[in-house]
Scaffold this motif. Sequence first.
Motif, PDB file in Angstrom:
ATOM      1  N   ILE A 168      60.466  -6.729  56.133  1.00 40.88           N
ATOM      2  CA  ILE A 168      60.041  -7.613  57.229  1.00 40.88           C
ATOM      3  C   ILE A 168      58.825  -7.027  57.942  1.00 40.88           C
ATOM      4  CG2 ILE A 168      60.722  -8.518  59.482  1.00 40.88           C
ATOM      5  CD1 ILE A 168      63.602  -8.723  58.254  1.00 40.88           C
ATOM      6  N   SER A 169      58.832  -5.718  58.134  1.00 43.55           N
ATOM      7  CA  SER A 169      57.686  -5.062  58.774  1.00 43.55           C
ATOM      8  C   SER A 169      56.425  -5.219  57.933  1.00 43.55           C
ATOM      9  CB  SER A 169      57.986  -3.572  58.981  1.00 43.55           C
ATOM     10  OG  SER A 169      59.091  -3.402  59.831  1.00 43.55           O
ATOM     11  N   GLU A 170      56.579  -5.098  56.608  1.00 47.07           N
ATOM     12  CA  GLU A 170      55.440  -5.292  55.712  1.00 47.07           C
ATOM     13  C   GLU A 170      54.891  -6.712  55.846  1.00 47.07           C
ATOM     14  OE1 GLU A 170      53.803  -3.347  53.280  1.00 47.07           O
ATOM     15  OE2 GLU A 170      54.756  -1.657  54.291  1.00 47.07           O
ATOM     16  N   ALA A 171      55.792  -7.685  55.933  1.00 47.82           N
ATOM     17  CA  ALA A 171      55.364  -9.082  56.041  1.00 47.82           C
ATOM     18  C   ALA A 171      54.648  -9.337  57.367  1.00 47.82           C
ATOM     19  CB  ALA A 171      56.566 -10.005  55.900  1.00 47.82           C
ATOM     20  N   ILE A 172      55.189  -8.796  58.454  1.00 43.27           N
ATOM     21  CA  ILE A 172      54.579  -9.007  59.778  1.00 43.27           C
ATOM     22  C   ILE A 172      53.205  -8.346  59.843  1.00 43.27           C
ATOM     23  CG2 ILE A 172      54.784  -8.454  62.231  1.00 43.27           C
ATOM     24  CD1 ILE A 172      57.808  -8.746  61.938  1.00 43.27           C
ATOM     25  N   GLY A 222      51.227  -7.813  57.501  1.00 43.98           N
ATOM     26  CA  GLY A 222      50.298  -8.544  56.642  1.00 43.98           C
ATOM     27  C   GLY A 222      50.029  -9.957  57.128  1.00 43.98           C
ATOM     28  N   GLY A 223      50.610 -10.321  58.267  1.00 41.46           N
ATOM     29  CA  GLY A 223      50.378 -11.651  58.825  1.00 41.46           C
ATOM     30  C   GLY A 223      51.186 -12.762  58.172  1.00 41.46           C
ATOM     31  N   ALA A 224      52.148 -12.399  57.301  1.00 35.71           N
ATOM     32  CA  ALA A 224      52.970 -13.414  56.631  1.00 35.71           C
ATOM     33  C   ALA A 224      54.211 -13.678  57.472  1.00 35.71           C
ATOM     34  CB  ALA A 224      53.342 -12.932  55.231  1.00 35.71           C
ATOM     35  N   LEU A 225      54.013 -14.374  58.607  1.00 32.26           N
ATOM     36  CA  LEU A 225      55.103 -14.564  59.564  1.00 32.26           C
ATOM     37  C   LEU A 225      56.204 -15.467  59.025  1.00 32.26           C
ATOM     38  CD1 LEU A 225      53.138 -14.840  62.931  1.00 32.26           C
ATOM     39  CD2 LEU A 225      54.046 -12.824  61.777  1.00 32.26           C
ATOM     40  N   GLN A 226      55.841 -16.484  58.262  1.00 32.85           N
ATOM     41  CA  GLN A 226      56.866 -17.362  57.710  1.00 32.85           C
ATOM     42  C   GLN A 226      57.739 -16.614  56.702  1.00 32.85           C
ATOM     43  OE1 GLN A 226      57.616 -20.604  58.703  1.00 32.85           O
ATOM     44  NE2 GLN A 226      59.441 -20.082  57.487  1.00 32.85           N
ATOM     45  N   ALA A 227      57.119 -15.752  55.889  1.00 36.38           N
ATOM     46  CA  ALA A 227      57.882 -14.946  54.936  1.00 36.38           C
ATOM     47  C   ALA A 227      58.833 -13.998  55.669  1.00 36.38           C
ATOM     48  CB  ALA A 227      56.938 -14.152  54.044  1.00 36.38           C
ATOM     49  N   ALA A 228      58.350 -13.428  56.784  1.00 36.89           N
ATOM     50  CA  ALA A 228      59.196 -12.542  57.595  1.00 36.89           C
ATOM     51  C   ALA A 228      60.375 -13.308  58.166  1.00 36.89           C
ATOM     52  CB  ALA A 228      58.375 -11.915  58.719  1.00 36.89           C
ATOM     53  N   GLU A 229      60.115 -14.528  58.652  1.00 38.91           N
ATOM     54  CA  GLU A 229      61.196 -15.336  59.221  1.00 38.91           C
ATOM     55  C   GLU A 229      62.213 -15.720  58.152  1.00 38.91           C
ATOM     56  OE1 GLU A 229      61.812 -19.589  61.546  1.00 38.91           O
ATOM     57  OE2 GLU A 229      59.888 -18.543  61.695  1.00 38.91           O
ATOM     58  N   ASP A 230      61.748 -16.052  56.949  1.00 40.53           N
ATOM     59  CA  ASP A 230      62.660 -16.399  55.856  1.00 40.53           C
ATOM     60  C   ASP A 230      63.537 -15.215  55.480  1.00 40.53           C
ATOM     61  OD1 ASP A 230      61.685 -18.956  55.769  1.00 40.53           O
ATOM     62  OD2 ASP A 230      60.286 -18.568  54.109  1.00 40.53           O
ATOM     63  N   ARG A 231      62.969 -14.014  55.530  1.00 43.90           N
ATOM     64  CA  ARG A 231      63.767 -12.827  55.237  1.00 43.90           C
ATOM     65  C   ARG A 231      64.807 -12.589  56.325  1.00 43.90           C
ATOM     66  NH1 ARG A 231      58.564  -9.362  53.272  1.00 43.90           N
ATOM     67  NH2 ARG A 231      58.628  -9.950  51.062  1.00 43.90           N
ATOM     68  N   PHE A 232      64.411 -12.821  57.577  1.00 39.21           N
ATOM     69  CA  PHE A 232      65.386 -12.713  58.657  1.00 39.21           C
ATOM     70  C   PHE A 232      66.540 -13.673  58.439  1.00 39.21           C
ATOM     71  CE2 PHE A 232      62.396 -10.609  61.728  1.00 39.21           C
ATOM     72  CZ  PHE A 232      63.243  -9.569  62.036  1.00 39.21           C
ATOM     73  N   GLN A 245      61.308  -9.554  68.192  1.00 39.20           N
ATOM     74  CA  GLN A 245      59.971  -8.986  68.142  1.00 39.20           C
ATOM     75  C   GLN A 245      59.007  -9.854  67.338  1.00 39.20           C
ATOM     76  OE1 GLN A 245      60.049  -4.891  66.858  1.00 39.20           O
ATOM     77  NE2 GLN A 245      61.899  -4.438  68.037  1.00 39.20           N
ATOM     78  N   LEU A 246      59.565 -10.649  66.435  1.00 43.32           N
ATOM     79  CA  LEU A 246      58.732 -11.483  65.589  1.00 43.32           C
ATOM     80  C   LEU A 246      58.102 -12.641  66.367  1.00 43.32           C
ATOM     81  CD1 LEU A 246      57.700 -12.377  62.760  1.00 43.32           C
ATOM     82  CD2 LEU A 246      59.879 -13.578  62.475  1.00 43.32           C
ATOM     83  N   PHE A 247      58.873 -13.249  67.283  1.00 43.68           N
ATOM     84  CA  PHE A 247      58.399 -14.434  67.980  1.00 43.68           C
ATOM     85  C   PHE A 247      57.663 -14.055  69.268  1.00 43.68           C
ATOM     86  CE2 PHE A 247      62.498 -16.248  66.095  1.00 43.68           C
ATOM     87  CZ  PHE A 247      61.849 -16.641  64.945  1.00 43.68           C
ATOM     88  N   PRO A 248      56.604 -14.771  69.622  1.00 42.62           N
ATOM     89  CA  PRO A 248      55.941 -14.569  70.911  1.00 42.62           C
ATOM     90  C   PRO A 248      56.936 -14.819  72.052  1.00 42.62           C
ATOM     91  CG  PRO A 248      54.615 -15.960  69.472  1.00 42.62           C
ATOM     92  CD  PRO A 248      55.947 -15.801  68.815  1.00 42.62           C
ATOM     93  N   ALA A 249      56.767 -14.092  73.161  1.00 39.53           N
ATOM     94  CA  ALA A 249      57.724 -14.179  74.271  1.00 39.53           C
ATOM     95  C   ALA A 249      57.920 -15.604  74.757  1.00 39.53           C
ATOM     96  CB  ALA A 249      57.257 -13.281  75.415  1.00 39.53           C
TER      97      ALA A 249
END
Length: 355
Positions: free
Chosen positions: A297-301, A303-313, A332-336
């Motif tokens: 997930i850290s690698e995805a974030i 690299g700017g691949a936020l949708q991929a990070a969310e799918d992994r979550f 931490q992934l989503f803006p406040a």
Amino acid sequence: MYTAVILEDEIPALDLLEVLVSRHESFTISGTFTNPAEALEQLPELQPDIIFLDVEMPQMNGLELALRIREGSEQAHIVFTTGHTHYAVKAFDVQALDYIVKPVIPKAIERVYNRLARQQPSRSMPERAAAATPVPAPTVTGFGRLEVRNADHQLLQFPTRISEELFAYLLCHPNREADKWKLSELLWPDMDGERVLRNLHTAIYRVKRVMEAGGLPMRIKKTSEGYTLDTGEFVYDVMQYQQTGRLLTGERLDLEQLEKLFSLYRGPLFQGKPYVWKISLEENYRLIYEKLSIRLISEAISGGALQAAEDRFYACLLAEPQNEEFYRQLLQLFPAEDQNRRMQQMYSRLREEHT
């Protein structure tokens, strides 16, 4: 490869013969029995190439039993085993392939093989040709539900709770000797003596039957002090997690391997099974999954691949819905200013999946 069945009423003699036969590269054991009646019932289904048969058994004389075996398994060759030589003439009256005087030694097993090969010289050729043809593979999964499926993806059932737990334990300790007394204590804590070893032997036989029915390319081998699950080249999810150390600690990440491990985890080890011995293993594998998930997930974030990070979550929460660390990482992934709405969306998505 020839399939063998062993019928011997004395456990020590049975164990020795099982070790010697299983060590021969041209034999695979499809069944072992201490009870002649049970053997007669199972032989038509097993259809062995060769049967190692003790002459002297209290329930039924081996020579009489051989005649009954001939009625239902005419193709099976019979090898008599005994401590006395005076049965030899009678043994050959029922057309026995060989006659072994105890104690059995490896040289005797090799002699039996040579005699069998002379009578069936072309037996090994079709097997090699068949092995060259690609076929769907059976599967074993330990994360989430314990499942054993054959090449047709059919789910196989274990005949008893004990045999299923025994198989689960061996899966977690592949290619290592499992001490027979430790296994007995785990499975029958209130039993001791010869009775518990007989129960263990029966449970091992039942596990072998399920493995054979599923076409699993693994073998349970008898050792001097217990049993070993020989996995050969077959791999499954739990085994792959046992080999993750260098992947998680190394500076250079192999993302492809991490992705594969990530996809294998479908929930806690043997989910729903009350095995006391699995508690520490279950926690260890959960921590491995948590670490590799956060790395991916850290690698995805980064690299700017936020949708991929969310799918992994989302996959993480399906596998570990009560893991608080995943929720902290998700925040931490989503803006406040968008956290509340996105968390509500994730909750709705999970709720739909579980209902």
